[in-house]
Design an enzyme around this catalytic site. Structure first.
Site, PDB file in Angstrom:
ATOM      1  N   HIS A 252      -4.356   6.420   0.568  1.00 14.46           N
ATOM      2  CA  HIS A 252      -3.597   4.908  -0.076  1.00 14.46           C
ATOM      3  C   HIS A 252      -4.565   4.217  -0.807  1.00 14.46           C
ATOM      4  O   HIS A 252      -5.933   4.393  -1.016  1.00 14.46           O
ATOM      5  CB  HIS A 252      -3.587   4.657   1.571  1.00 14.46           C
ATOM      6  CG  HIS A 252      -4.365   4.009   2.775  1.00 14.46           C
ATOM      7  ND1 HIS A 252      -5.800   4.817   2.668  1.00 14.46           N
ATOM      8  CD2 HIS A 252      -5.027   2.727   2.565  1.00 14.46           C
ATOM      9  CE1 HIS A 252      -6.780   3.564   3.313  1.00 14.46           C
ATOM     10  NE2 HIS A 252      -6.269   2.445   2.514  1.00 14.46           N
TER      11      HIS A 252
ATOM     12  N   HIS B 235      -5.151   0.396  -2.107  1.00 15.12           N
ATOM     13  CA  HIS B 235      -5.739  -1.251  -1.600  1.00 15.12           C
ATOM     14  C   HIS B 235      -4.673  -1.488  -3.002  1.00 15.12           C
ATOM     15  O   HIS B 235      -6.057  -1.770  -3.925  1.00 15.12           O
ATOM     16  CB  HIS B 235      -7.079  -1.172  -1.339  1.00 15.12           C
ATOM     17  CG  HIS B 235      -7.481  -0.734  -0.016  1.00 15.12           C
ATOM     18  ND1 HIS B 235      -9.022  -0.960   0.375  1.00 15.12           N
ATOM     19  CD2 HIS B 235      -6.866  -0.374   0.790  1.00 15.12           C
ATOM     20  CE1 HIS B 235      -8.996   0.143   1.613  1.00 15.12           C
ATOM     21  NE2 HIS B 235      -7.544  -0.244   1.867  1.00 15.12           N
TER      22      HIS B 235
ATOM     23  N   GLU C 289       1.220  -1.121  -0.303  1.00 12.28           N
ATOM     24  CA  GLU C 289      -0.411   0.017  -0.384  1.00 12.28           C
ATOM     25  C   GLU C 289       0.851   1.453  -0.076  1.00 12.28           C
ATOM     26  O   GLU C 289       1.945   1.188   0.769  1.00 12.28           O
ATOM     27  CB  GLU C 289      -1.279   0.200   1.429  1.00 12.28           C
ATOM     28  CG  GLU C 289      -1.725  -0.944   1.294  1.00 12.28           C
ATOM     29  CD  GLU C 289      -2.720  -1.041   2.374  1.00 12.28           C
ATOM     30  OE1 GLU C 289      -3.112   0.198   2.765  1.00 12.28           O
ATOM     31  OE2 GLU C 289      -3.939  -1.394   2.171  1.00 12.28           O
TER      32      GLU C 289
ATOM     33  N   ASP D  91      -8.683   0.245   8.547  1.00  8.17           N
ATOM     34  CA  ASP D  91      -8.525   1.739   8.788  1.00  8.17           C
ATOM     35  C   ASP D  91      -9.080   2.684   9.095  1.00  8.17           C
ATOM     36  O   ASP D  91      -9.047   4.109   9.568  1.00  8.17           O
ATOM     37  CB  ASP D  91      -8.689   2.221   7.050  1.00  8.17           C
ATOM     38  CG  ASP D  91      -8.141   1.639   5.535  1.00  8.17           C
ATOM     39  OD1 ASP D  91      -7.168   1.615   6.322  1.00  8.17           O
ATOM     40  OD2 ASP D  91      -8.749   1.488   4.688  1.00  8.17           O
TER      41      ASP D  91
HETATM   42 ZN    ZN Z   1      -7.109   1.026   3.562  1.00  2.00          ZN
END
Ligand code: ZN
Length: 136
Positions: free
Chosen positions: A81, A83, A26, A94
């Site tokens: 961010h 995935h 990530e 998260d």
């Molecule tokens: Zn996430």
């Protein structure tokens, strides 16, 4: 009036490139701009966990980004961010580690066929869709 994040196309594209470059892990970064939501700068951070399923902003990269952001007198608008292998929906992790309820959470899913970008407001236990627009 609802807050809308306005993302210039170039910054949006750079954010997607960052997500691709960090595969299989990530990526994480900051979007900063004006109080009314216009993104002016993107500050990529280092994912201290170097994980495909979780992220944590490396303290040193966060310190450097914050120094630049404050010097430029920009607001901290969003944290983004990626995935790499799951949909653009906040994970339990998260929510548990949400940065701040006033900061938008942008998630880039790299699931084929096309990258999917969604924005959210997070709390420790839930999320709601946030609004963003790409500006050319
Ligand atoms: Zn996430």
């Amino acid at each position: 009036m609802a807050f809308v994040l306005r993302l210039p196309r170039l910054i949006y594209d750079d954010m997607l490139r960052h997500a691709e470059a960090e595969r299989p892990n990530e990526c994480v970064g900051i979007l900063a701009g004006t109080p009314d939501g216009v993104v002016i700068e993107r500050y990529p951070l280092v994912n201290a966990l170097a994980s495909p399923r979780r992220f944590e902003s490396d303290a040193r990269s966060m310190f450097e980004a914050e120094k630049c952001r404050r010097a430029a007198e920009l607001e901290f608008l969003a944290i983004y961010h990626s995935h790499p292998t799951s949909p653009a929906v906040p994970s339990k992790f998260d929510l548990e580690s949400n940065y701040c309820e006033d900061v938008m959470c942008v998630i880039i899913s790299l699931l084929p066929p096309l990258p999917d970008v969604k924005a959210y407001w997070l709390t420790a236990t839930s999320y709601t869709i946030a609004e963003y627009q790409i500006a050319d």
